[in-house]
Design an enzyme around this catalytic site. Structure first.
Site, PDB file in Angstrom:
ATOM      1  N   ASP A 320       0.597  -1.034  -0.031  1.00  0.00           N
ATOM      2  CA  ASP A 320      -0.099   0.159  -0.020  1.00  0.00           C
ATOM      3  C   ASP A 320       0.784   1.349   0.097  1.00  0.00           C
ATOM      4  O   ASP A 320       2.115   1.166   0.078  1.00  0.00           O
ATOM      5  CB  ASP A 320      -1.010  -0.182   1.175  1.00  0.00           C
ATOM      6  CG  ASP A 320      -2.189   0.968   1.040  1.00  0.00           C
ATOM      7  OD1 ASP A 320      -3.055   0.866   1.816  1.00  0.00           O
ATOM      8  OD2 ASP A 320      -2.160   1.678   0.003  1.00  0.00           O
ATOM      9  N   GLU A 516     -10.252   7.297   4.367  1.00  0.00           N
ATOM     10  CA  GLU A 516      -9.321   6.755   5.293  1.00  0.00           C
ATOM     11  C   GLU A 516      -9.403   7.266   6.760  1.00  0.00           C
ATOM     12  O   GLU A 516     -10.443   7.728   7.385  1.00  0.00           O
ATOM     13  CB  GLU A 516      -7.922   6.938   4.536  1.00  0.00           C
ATOM     14  CG  GLU A 516      -7.951   6.230   3.250  1.00  0.00           C
ATOM     15  CD  GLU A 516      -6.555   6.193   2.439  1.00  0.00           C
ATOM     16  OE1 GLU A 516      -6.203   6.718   1.506  1.00  0.00           O
ATOM     17  OE2 GLU A 516      -5.538   5.728   3.479  1.00  0.00           O
TER      18      GLU A 516
HETATM   19  C1  GLC Z   1      -4.253   4.600  -0.123  1.00  0.00           C
HETATM   20  C2  GLC Z   1      -4.995   3.429   0.182  1.00  0.00           C
HETATM   21  C3  GLC Z   1      -5.322   2.286  -0.836  1.00  0.00           C
HETATM   22  C4  GLC Z   1      -5.483   3.080  -2.225  1.00  0.00           C
HETATM   23  C5  GLC Z   1      -3.874   3.541  -2.409  1.00  0.00           C
HETATM   24  C6  GLC Z   1      -3.777   4.297  -3.947  1.00  0.00           C
HETATM   25  O1  GLC Z   1      -3.393   4.812   0.678  1.00  0.00           O
HETATM   26  O2  GLC Z   1      -4.831   2.601   1.411  1.00  0.00           O
HETATM   27  O3  GLC Z   1      -6.792   1.942  -0.549  1.00  0.00           O
HETATM   28  O4  GLC Z   1      -5.821   2.148  -3.211  1.00  0.00           O
HETATM   29  O5  GLC Z   1      -3.177   4.446  -1.294  1.00  0.00           O
HETATM   30  O6  GLC Z   1      -4.557   5.439  -3.673  1.00  0.00           O
END
Ligand code: GLC
Length: 599
Positions: A320, A516
């Site tokens: 991530d 988030e």
């Molecule tokens: C973010 C998220 C993830 C997302 C990624 C790209 O921090 O945790 O769900 O797909 O980064 O944006």
């Protein structure tokens, strides 16, 4: 031969050598700064032959790759972090992404297509011409792009419990992604939410493992039917993090610690990922959480032994956002540990030059074996071949006409209808008659597309207010009623004093957009202002209906007894007309709570 003649021929040699030097030098200069590789692979190389099997093409291509070219394929970079566009070919980058709000300056379908096509041209100018994966969070439609169809967030789809609808939404999302050149969706979220204080509750299909399994599978199938690479995320157990354990100073629970035991992780949180693998999901994104004092990003047990061993996952594991370099300690050690644990592609998303340096050192010094490097790269290549990236993909005018089309919006409106849940209607006052003489409407979320859409819409955190095309819930009400009906709207509910009792008062309130950990909230509830608006309208209406626009259950238990009816519409997206379709009886309430809502 006279000395002058000798001198002349010597000079001529010097000139020829100088010219040769200048030509070679300029070729090297152009190659370095443009990424163009003069010694490109021949067009009849086996891996370019679409009639050969995927495995044959993977094996052939892998055999031609240098160590640096293999390393480049493992890098996932945020497009705004590309320092020189020639770096794409120079480092042989495997993938780019647009994070929430990370699109082109011209945020239109055409602007996106132009941007992605330019990046692809850069990638294809490299020696081997390996195309890029381009990833986006098209988590409720292609929601980064202005004009895209914005569907209800997953929590509303969970309330619909309609796998066929979810599959159709995924197909439409894929269709609209194709018009922008993007080919990798960081969706669906396969998390099973256990604590609604988590700011990502609305990104899940709910708290029931079987429901999450079924809808996750349907979504993956829908994307893959159009060769868009899906991503089951965030592996695993993100829905079970403990409040107050976040490693991110600005958050409370997101990016936190999972304390449940392995048995519960396997029984509650693993099945949606197992089903996604059976459905052929191309990538699995690792959670930013930790379990048993181990960052999941560095867990060989979960990423290799279980995911690639027990579950035979053949796609690639992607970390991530910044979660590898976020690991405490030395960045080199963090990268080596994560890759050896089973991370195949690293969402850096910034430092690709540092990544290349560290990875080359790790392979040269044996900290990362060539077998591990080859395993990671062939997984990535396999998904690229299966997605058709190497084979001509043309976008027709007919394709482009699907973007934000009426047909797509109709499906989004159907999804809104099916997502509504009737939480209270003791006196059976719903549906409202379309001939009702006088209806009052109030509330901050009545005429606000930004609140309907929530986070991950145009911007990472969404945008409060009316900045995207669509139909607000208020507009849907106004469109639904008879020409004899008088609909009066005041956001604050401050209707003139002495107003005679209205037949129906509808107050539409809820949450402002968030994404988030920014949405981590110890007590999700209505604000004092919202409650005042409800009371104002209640005082001048024969019946009062409260409609909640939120990504999760809000605690309204102290007040709900004063309200005649209570409806949740979750985060319905751009097609707010779907709310009136049910409020006024064109369609019944069919949605069911996908998680507990104490009243
Ligand atoms: C973010 C998220 C993830 C997302 C990624 C790209 O921090 O945790 O769900 O797909 O980064 O944006």
């Amino acid at each position: 031969m006279g000395s002058s003649h000798k001198k002349f021929s010597f000079k001529r040699k010097q000139v020829v050598l100088l010219l040769l030097f200048l030509i070679v030098g300029s070729l090297v200069f152009v190659e370095f700064f443009t990424g163009i590789r003069w010694q490109k692979e021949s067009e009849d190389a086996l891996y370019k032959d679409a009639t050969r099997s995927t495995q044959e093409r993977v094996d052939d291509l892998l055999s031609r790759m240098t160590t640096d070219e293999k390393i480049g394929q493992m890098a996932l970079v945020e497009q705004n972090s590309i320092l020189l566009r020639s770096d794409i070919a120079r480092f042989g980058l495997g993938a780019l992404l647009s994070g929430g709000g990370g699109g082109p300056d011209e945020n239109t379908q055409e602007g996106w297509l132009t941007m992605v096509n330019d990046f692809q041209e850069r990638a294809k100018s490299s020696r081997l011409g390996i195309p890029l994966l381009y990833g986006v969070d098209a988590v409720h439609g292609h929601s980064n792009v202005f004009g895209a169809t914005i569907f209800p967030h997953q929590i509303g789809l969970g309330a619909s419990a309609d796998a066929d609808l979810v599959r159709r939404i995924a197909v439409i999302t894929a269709e609209e992604m194709i018009t922008t050149g993007t080919n990798w969706n960081f969706s669906p979220t396969a998390d099973v939410v256990q604590d609604i204080r988590w700011g990502r509750t609305y990104e899940t299909f709910g708290a029931d493992t079987k429901l999450v399994e079924d809808l996750t599978t349907a979504y993956v199938e829908g994307l893959h039917s159009l060769s868009i690479v899906g991503t089951a995320k965030h592996y695993l157990g993100s829905g079970a993090m403990e409040w107050g354990t976040s490693t991110n100073p600005g958050y409370q629970i997101d990016q936190g610690v999972i304390t449940i035991d392995e048995a519960v992780l396997r029984s509650t949180h693993l099945p949606p990922f197992a089903r996604a693998i059976d459905a052929g999901v191309g990538s699995i994104m690792v959670s930013h959480a930790s379990w048993n004092d181990v960052e999941l990003t560095t867990s060989h047990m979960w990423l290799t032994d279980i995911l690639k061993g027990e579950l035979s996952f053949q796609g690639f594991v992607v970390s991530d956002w910044y979660s590898v370099f976020d690991i405490p300690g030395d960045k080199y050690d963090a990268l080596v540990t994560a890759v050896n644990a089973g991370v195949d592609m690293v969402m850096l998303p910034y430092e690709y030059r540092l990544f290349a340096t560290h990875m080359r050192r790790a392979v040269d010094e044996g900290d990362i074996s060539m077998d591990r490097l080859n395993d990671a790269v062939q997984r990535i290549l396999r998904i690229k071949f299966e997605a058709g990236l190497f084979d001509n993909q043309t976008i027709s005018d007919a394709d482009i006409r699907t973007f934000g089309s009426i047909e797509h919006k109709e499906v989004a409106r159907e999804a809104v209808r099916k997502s509504l849940v009737l939480l209270k209607d003791a006196q059976q006052i719903l549906p409202i008659s379309k001939e009702t003489p006088r209806i009052l409407v109030a509330g901050d979320s009545a005429d606000n597309l930004g609140r309907q859409a929530g986070g991950w819409t145009i911007e990472w955190q969404g945008i409060d207010g009316n900045w995207i095309p669509g139909t607000t819930i208020l507009q849907g009400i106004e469109d639904a009623v008879s020409s004899e009906t008088n609909v009066e709207y005041r956001q604050a509910g401050d209707f003139p004093l002495g107003t005679e009792l209205a037949d129906v008062g509808i107050v539409i309130v809820g949450e402002t957009p968030y994404a988030e950990g920014v949405g981590d909230n110890e007590h999700p509830e209505l604000s004092a202002e919202d409650l005042e608006v409800i009371d104002r309208v209640r005082a001048i209406s024969k019946t009062i209906i409260v409609i909640l626009v939120s990504g999760r259950p809000l605690d309204v238990s102290p007040y709900v007894n004063d309200w005649d009816a209570l409806v949740t519409v979750w985060l319905p997206g751009s097609e707010g007309g779907g709310v009136a379709d049910v409020l006024f009886g064109d369609y019944p309430f069919t949605g069911k709570l996908p998680l507990e809502w104490p009243l």
